[in-house]
Design a protein around this motif. Structure first.
Motif, PDB file in Angstrom:
ATOM      1  N   LEU A 127       0.821  -1.208   0.000  1.00  0.00           N
ATOM      2  CA  LEU A 127       0.000   0.000   0.000  1.00  0.00           C
ATOM      3  C   LEU A 127       0.854   1.256   0.000  1.00  0.00           C
ATOM      4  O   LEU A 127       0.431   2.305  -0.466  1.00  0.00           O
TER       5      LEU A 127
ATOM      6  N   TYR B 185       3.833   7.841   3.896  1.00  0.00           N
ATOM      7  CA  TYR B 185       2.995   8.151   2.736  1.00  0.00           C
ATOM      8  C   TYR B 185       1.516   8.120   3.124  1.00  0.00           C
ATOM      9  O   TYR B 185       0.755   9.042   2.827  1.00  0.00           O
ATOM     10  N   LEU B 186       1.103   7.041   3.804  1.00  0.00           N
ATOM     11  CA  LEU B 186      -0.305   6.906   4.196  1.00  0.00           C
ATOM     12  C   LEU B 186      -0.701   8.012   5.166  1.00  0.00           C
ATOM     13  O   LEU B 186      -1.799   8.564   5.089  1.00  0.00           O
TER      14      LEU B 186
ATOM     15  N   HIS C 211       0.602  10.968   5.239  1.00  0.00           N
ATOM     16  CA  HIS C 211       0.520  12.210   4.459  1.00  0.00           C
ATOM     17  C   HIS C 211      -0.831  12.322   3.747  1.00  0.00           C
ATOM     18  O   HIS C 211      -1.444  13.385   3.732  1.00  0.00           O
ATOM     19  N   VAL C 212      -1.288  11.206   3.171  1.00  0.00           N
ATOM     20  CA  VAL C 212      -2.584  11.245   2.482  1.00  0.00           C
ATOM     21  C   VAL C 212      -3.703  11.486   3.493  1.00  0.00           C
ATOM     22  O   VAL C 212      -4.638  12.249   3.240  1.00  0.00           O
TER      23      VAL C 212
ATOM     24  N   ARG D 162      -3.695  15.103   4.320  1.00  0.00           N
ATOM     25  CA  ARG D 162      -4.236  15.843   3.180  1.00  0.00           C
ATOM     26  C   ARG D 162      -5.753  15.760   3.153  1.00  0.00           C
ATOM     27  O   ARG D 162      -6.449  16.745   2.917  1.00  0.00           O
TER      28      ARG D 162
ATOM     29  N   LEU E  22     -12.346  15.895   4.620  1.00  0.00           N
ATOM     30  CA  LEU E  22     -12.894  14.576   4.329  1.00  0.00           C
ATOM     31  C   LEU E  22     -12.949  13.772   5.616  1.00  0.00           C
ATOM     32  O   LEU E  22     -12.083  13.883   6.463  1.00  0.00           O
TER      33      LEU E  22
ATOM     34  N   TRP F 271     -12.311  10.729   7.770  1.00  0.00           N
ATOM     35  CA  TRP F 271     -11.258   9.718   7.700  1.00  0.00           C
ATOM     36  C   TRP F 271     -11.182   9.023   9.055  1.00  0.00           C
ATOM     37  O   TRP F 271     -10.353   9.344   9.890  1.00  0.00           O
TER      38      TRP F 271
ATOM     39  N   MET G  28      -9.838   3.360   9.836  1.00  0.00           N
ATOM     40  CA  MET G  28      -9.629   3.113   8.416  1.00  0.00           C
ATOM     41  C   MET G  28      -8.228   3.523   7.976  1.00  0.00           C
ATOM     42  O   MET G  28      -7.862   3.329   6.840  1.00  0.00           O
TER      43      MET G  28
ATOM     44  N   ALA H  48      -7.780  -0.481   0.423  1.00  0.00           N
ATOM     45  CA  ALA H  48      -9.012  -0.278  -0.313  1.00  0.00           C
ATOM     46  C   ALA H  48      -9.851  -1.547  -0.268  1.00  0.00           C
ATOM     47  O   ALA H  48     -11.061  -1.497  -0.131  1.00  0.00           O
ATOM     48  N   LYS H  49      -9.205  -2.668  -0.389  1.00  0.00           N
ATOM     49  CA  LYS H  49      -9.931  -3.936  -0.444  1.00  0.00           C
ATOM     50  C   LYS H  49     -10.657  -4.203   0.873  1.00  0.00           C
ATOM     51  O   LYS H  49     -11.788  -4.656   0.882  1.00  0.00           O
TER      52      LYS H  49
ATOM     53  N   LYS I 159     -11.622  -1.979   2.935  1.00  0.00           N
ATOM     54  CA  LYS I 159     -12.669  -0.984   3.115  1.00  0.00           C
ATOM     55  C   LYS I 159     -13.958  -1.367   2.413  1.00  0.00           C
ATOM     56  O   LYS I 159     -15.011  -0.873   2.730  1.00  0.00           O
ATOM     57  N   ARG I 160     -13.869  -2.256   1.453  1.00  0.00           N
ATOM     58  CA  ARG I 160     -15.087  -2.655   0.756  1.00  0.00           C
ATOM     59  C   ARG I 160     -16.088  -3.290   1.707  1.00  0.00           C
ATOM     60  O   ARG I 160     -17.267  -3.296   1.468  1.00  0.00           O
TER      61      ARG I 160
ATOM     62  N   TYR J  81     -18.823  -1.047   2.767  1.00  0.00           N
ATOM     63  CA  TYR J  81     -19.941  -0.932   1.845  1.00  0.00           C
ATOM     64  C   TYR J  81     -20.927  -2.079   2.033  1.00  0.00           C
ATOM     65  O   TYR J  81     -22.132  -1.882   2.110  1.00  0.00           O
TER      66      TYR J  81
END
Lengths: 281, 160
Positions: free
Chosen positions: A230, A235-236, A238-239, A242, A248, A250, A254, A259-260, A262-263, A266
């Motif tokens: 990932l 890096y994570l 920093h995002v 951001r 947003l 967050w 999480m 991403a997988k 996090k599904r 849903y």
């Protein structure tokens, strides 16, 4: 990917917002172009090939590599007079005439490539381009180095865009070089290395769960389920920073999930509205 | 044009035809299928559902993109990846639904762009879980479509 060519320069953006178009002549073809667009982008739309190394549609134009030089003539100038400009930085205006591959343009690119070949004799990209323009060997003294950096500063601009500004050009003149003065600022995203036109930035993307770039070693976070890499924790983070800066949501749980994973959020949402059963963890 | 890509997850039978159609339509080189933008899932052996980009009004991917490479197409309403992308991958981390992805085969960041107004997944979906229309299918219409298409889904005439 869809081609859109909005320009980043504020003046150009303001001008293009008025939806004004201008008529220019490129290599004898009369074309309409949005006011404020750069010659390089207009030529790209017409599939006219202008070599360039430091230009990227997403980054500020910089005019460092000097390969995209074209000849222009403004209305009102004497017929014999033309000017050489870098097409990545020159906004189009009504009545502008452009020559992208004239003798003078080719001669200038030859000189630029001759000089670059002396600077980076080991670069395949520069070598191939130089051969295209008939430069087999440089006429200057070759540098004795494996370095392939052509000082185009695309890495510097990319790092600025990413929001870290870790990379800078240091020193001046012939000693100028690119480096990361503050190693803490680097988050190991590899954007600089991927964008570098001559692959001058050495990196190891994934070696037994470690990433190395700019002489800094990073840990890697992998997806527990799929094993996909990932990114680095820096890096994570920093995002996440951001995203929260932009309002947003967050949730902390999480934060480092893939991403997988996090599904599942849903599917559990669907379970709440009675569509499907809650998946067992 | 008021057509939208309507997703009805509970009609999904996890046949993965949408994934195949997407892979083939988005393929750039012959023989190299792209990573699909749409995903169908089977949860715990009995629940199927299909998931693709929701084209959020306030999209996380757009908000974190450092170079504004994600642009909404005013005609289809879909957010598209443009050539301004610098491949930082922020969007993949930021998307709460996992609908941004990286395609290693073509070395690019991908998301559903509803095929610029002609989504292949909806064209070939046999049950009506995905439809490109002005409104979602009613139960009766969906049943009718299932009866027609589930036997031989790839016989669906293009443009239907």
């Amino acid at each position: 990917m869809r081609k859109v060519r909005p320009t980043l320069d504020d003046t150009a953006r303001m001008m293009s917002e008025t939806n004004e178009t201008v008529t220019i002549t490129i290599d004898g073809r009369d074309v309409e172009a949005p006011a404020g667009a750069y010659i390089l982008d207009v030529a790209g739309e017409l599939d006219i090939d202008i070599p360039s190394l430091c230009a990227h549609p997403g980054l500020e134009p910089f005019g460092a590599c000097r390969l995209c030089v074209v000849e222009i003539q403004k209305p009102g100038w004497d017929d014999w007079y033309r000017q050489l400009v870098t097409s990545c930085l020159y906004p189009v205006a009504d009545g502008l005439k452009v020559w992208t591959n004239s003798e003078e343009v080719r001669r200038n690119r030859e000189v630029v490539l001759d000089l670059q070949l002396a600077r980076v004799p080991k670069s395949d990209v520069i070598g191939d381009l130089a051969r295209e323009y008939g430069v087999e060997r440089t006429s200057y003294a070759e540098r004795d180095t494996d370095d392939t950096c052509i000082m185009c500063a695309i890495c510097v601009r990319a790092c600025d865009a990413v929001g870290r500004s870790a990379i800078a050009t240091l020193s001046r003149g012939p000693d100028k070089y690119v480096d990361v003065p503050d190693k803490d600022a680097c988050i190991g995203c590899l954007v600089c290395a991927h964008l570098c036109p001559t692959d001058a930035i050495a990196f190891v993307a994934d070696d037994n769960g470690k990433r190395t770039i700019w002489d800094k070693q990073f840990d890697l976070v992998t997806d527990e389920r799929t094993g996909e890499v990932l990114g680095t924790p820096e890096y994570l983070e920093h995002v996440r920073q951001r995203a929260t800066d932009r309002g947003l949501r967050w949730p902390d749980e999480m934060k480092h999930e893939s991403a997988k994973v996090k599904r599942r959020t849903y599917s559990s949402k669907l379970a709440r509205v009675g569509r499907i059963e809650e998946p067992a963890e | 044009m008021n057509e939208r890509l309507y997703v009805t997850p509970y009609r999904c039978i996890d046949c993965k035809i949408c994934e195949q159609a997407c892979s083939l339509v988005k393929s750039k080189r012959p023989g190299v299928p792209a990573r699909p933008r749409v995903q169908s899932f089977n949860v715990e052996g009995d629940t199927d559902f299909v998931l693709l980009c929701l084209q959020c009004d306030e999209a996380s991917c757009q908000a974190v993109c450092p170079v504004d490479a994600l642009v909404r197409n005013p005609v289809t309403g879909a957010i598209e990846v443009t050539d301004r992308c610098i491949e930082c991958g922020f969007c993949v981390v930021a998307c709460p639904f996992g609908c941004m992805d990286y395609d290693p085969a073509n070395n690019e960041y991908i998301k559903c762009d509803v095929c610029y107004g002609d989504p292949a997944c909806a064209k070939y979906c046999p049950t009506g879980a995905l439809v490109w229309a002005e409104r979602p299918l009613s139960e009766a219409e969906a049943e009718q479509r299932s009866a027609q298409r589930t036997t031989d889904p790839f016989s669906v005439p293009a443009g239907d």
